[in-house]
Design an enzyme around this catalytic site. Structure first.
Site, PDB file in Angstrom:
ATOM      1  N   ASN A   9       8.722   0.141  -2.076  1.00 46.15           N
ATOM      2  CA  ASN A   9       9.195   1.029  -3.140  1.00 46.15           C
ATOM      3  C   ASN A   9      10.414   1.760  -2.598  1.00 46.15           C
ATOM      4  O   ASN A   9      10.288   2.683  -1.799  1.00 46.15           O
ATOM      5  CB  ASN A   9       8.076   2.013  -3.521  1.00 46.15           C
ATOM      6  N   LYS A  11      12.386   3.645  -4.127  1.00 43.97           N
ATOM      7  CA  LYS A  11      12.634   4.949  -4.786  1.00 43.97           C
ATOM      8  C   LYS A  11      14.123   5.043  -5.166  1.00 43.97           C
ATOM      9  O   LYS A  11      14.688   4.035  -5.577  1.00 43.97           O
ATOM     10  CB  LYS A  11      12.137   6.092  -3.895  1.00 43.97           C
ATOM     11  N   HIS A  95       3.157   6.304 -10.330  1.00 37.95           N
ATOM     12  CA  HIS A  95       3.407   6.821  -8.986  1.00 37.95           C
ATOM     13  C   HIS A  95       3.285   8.349  -9.002  1.00 37.95           C
ATOM     14  O   HIS A  95       3.649   8.993  -9.983  1.00 37.95           O
ATOM     15  CB  HIS A  95       4.804   6.396  -8.513  1.00 37.95           C
ATOM     16  N   GLU A  97       5.000  10.578  -7.717  1.00 43.45           N
ATOM     17  CA  GLU A  97       6.258  11.295  -7.983  1.00 43.45           C
ATOM     18  C   GLU A  97       6.531  11.344  -9.484  1.00 43.45           C
ATOM     19  O   GLU A  97       7.063  12.338  -9.993  1.00 43.45           O
ATOM     20  CB  GLU A  97       7.408  10.628  -7.210  1.00 43.45           C
ATOM     21  N   GLU A 167      -2.638   5.878  -3.081  1.00 43.19           N
ATOM     22  CA  GLU A 167      -1.590   6.619  -2.381  1.00 43.19           C
ATOM     23  C   GLU A 167      -1.935   8.106  -2.370  1.00 43.19           C
ATOM     24  O   GLU A 167      -1.662   8.810  -3.354  1.00 43.19           O
ATOM     25  CB  GLU A 167      -0.239   6.431  -3.086  1.00 43.19           C
ATOM     26  N   GLY A 173       5.665  10.220   2.359  1.00 48.54           N
ATOM     27  CA  GLY A 173       6.902  10.800   2.881  1.00 48.54           C
ATOM     28  C   GLY A 173       6.695  11.884   3.926  1.00 48.54           C
ATOM     29  O   GLY A 173       7.629  12.594   4.281  1.00 48.54           O
ATOM     30  N   SER A 213       3.305   6.736   4.146  1.00 47.44           N
ATOM     31  CA  SER A 213       3.745   6.723   5.546  1.00 47.44           C
ATOM     32  C   SER A 213       3.281   5.488   6.312  1.00 47.44           C
ATOM     33  O   SER A 213       2.985   5.567   7.516  1.00 47.44           O
ATOM     34  CB  SER A 213       3.305   8.012   6.259  1.00 47.44           C
TER      35      SER A 213
END
Ligand code: 13P
Length: 253
Positions: A9, A11, A95, A97, A167, A173, A213
């Site tokens: 991904n 992003k 996701h 985010e 996730e 991150g 991560s």
């Protein structure tokens, strides 16, 4: 036998379409020879066409990072499934985010999952708890609830083709990946929920990824977990060599 599935991904990276095409080519060179795993890169939408072109003739598939569930209309800034189908085989949906920064709800994500399946795209359905939810003892409930909501109205035949990505928000991150034990435990929770919703045969077939991560250093220990069938890789997918090392870890697990 579930075929390992490793997706990058990207992003909102890299900054230009030319760099995205170059990263796609580098990734194809690095992972093209790793048989035994589905390999996917998910570039920003503006770069989908350039990346798809760069990957022509390569076994690396293209995924989108989001889509809208409506077929067309006044939805400024959005993309319909039909705009992706010629370029992509799959699409990341829900996701964290998107949920946290852009207010996506379980109902909205569910509408997208159904629209993606109807268009023949493989949804990569993301679920995971925040640190507060984990600390409060609610991690498993969050994953079960988001899966039930995200897969609502999906038939068993379609559900087995959905790729689930566990996730945990606290691992994304942060450089602080879940331990292999937590990745296993939560992947098993996700698979158990698929069994509850669609039966044990579907649960045996569905692929459950871990994301958060993932790095060349931790991939092998996560890949060794029996319920973890692959990875959704953020930062490390921006370096073709790192993505290849992670892919190799899952392909040979
Ligand atoms: P990182 O691998 O950068 O933690 O990102 C994970 C992720 O969000 C993949 O979708």
């Amino acid at each position: 036998m579930r075929i390992p599935f490793v997706a990058g991904n990207w992003k909102m990276n890299p900054p230009t379409i030319a760099e995205a095409a170059a990263l796609a080519s580098d990734t194809a060179s690095a992972v093209g020879g790793i048989a035994g795993a589905t390999r996917v890169v998910c570039p920003p939408s503006a770069a989908l066409q350039a990346v798809a072109r760069a990957l022509e003739g390569s076994p690396v598939e293209v995924g989108a990072q989001n889509m809208h569930h409506e077929a067309k209309g006044a939805f400024t800034g959005e993309l319909a499934a039909s705009m992706l189908t010629g370029l992509c085989s799959c699409v990341i949906l829900g996701h964290s985010e998107r949920r946290q920064l852009f207010g996506e709800t379980d109902d909205f994500v569910n509408a997208k999952v159904r629209a993606a399946l109807a268009a023949g795209l493989t949804p990569i359905l993301c679920v995971g708890e925040t640190l507060d939810e984990r600390d409060a003892g609610g991690a498993e409930e969050v994953v079960r609830r988001r899966l039930a909501a995200g897969l609502d109205g999906v038939g068993t035949g379609d559900a087995v083709g959905v790729v689930i990505a566990y996730e945990p928000v606290w691992a994304i991150g942060t450089g602080r990946a879940a331990t292999p034990e937590i990745a296993q435990e939560m992947a098993a929770v996700a698979r158990g929920q698929v069994a509850a919703l669609f039966g044990s045969a579907a649960a045996d077939e569905v692929r459950v990824l871990y994301g958060g991560s993932v790095s060349p250093g931790n991939a092998a220990s996560i890949a060794a977990q029996p319920d973890v069938d692959g990875a959704l890789v953020g930062g490390a997918s921006l370096a073709a060599g790192d993505f290849a090392a992670i892919t190799q870890a899952f392909a040979s697990a």
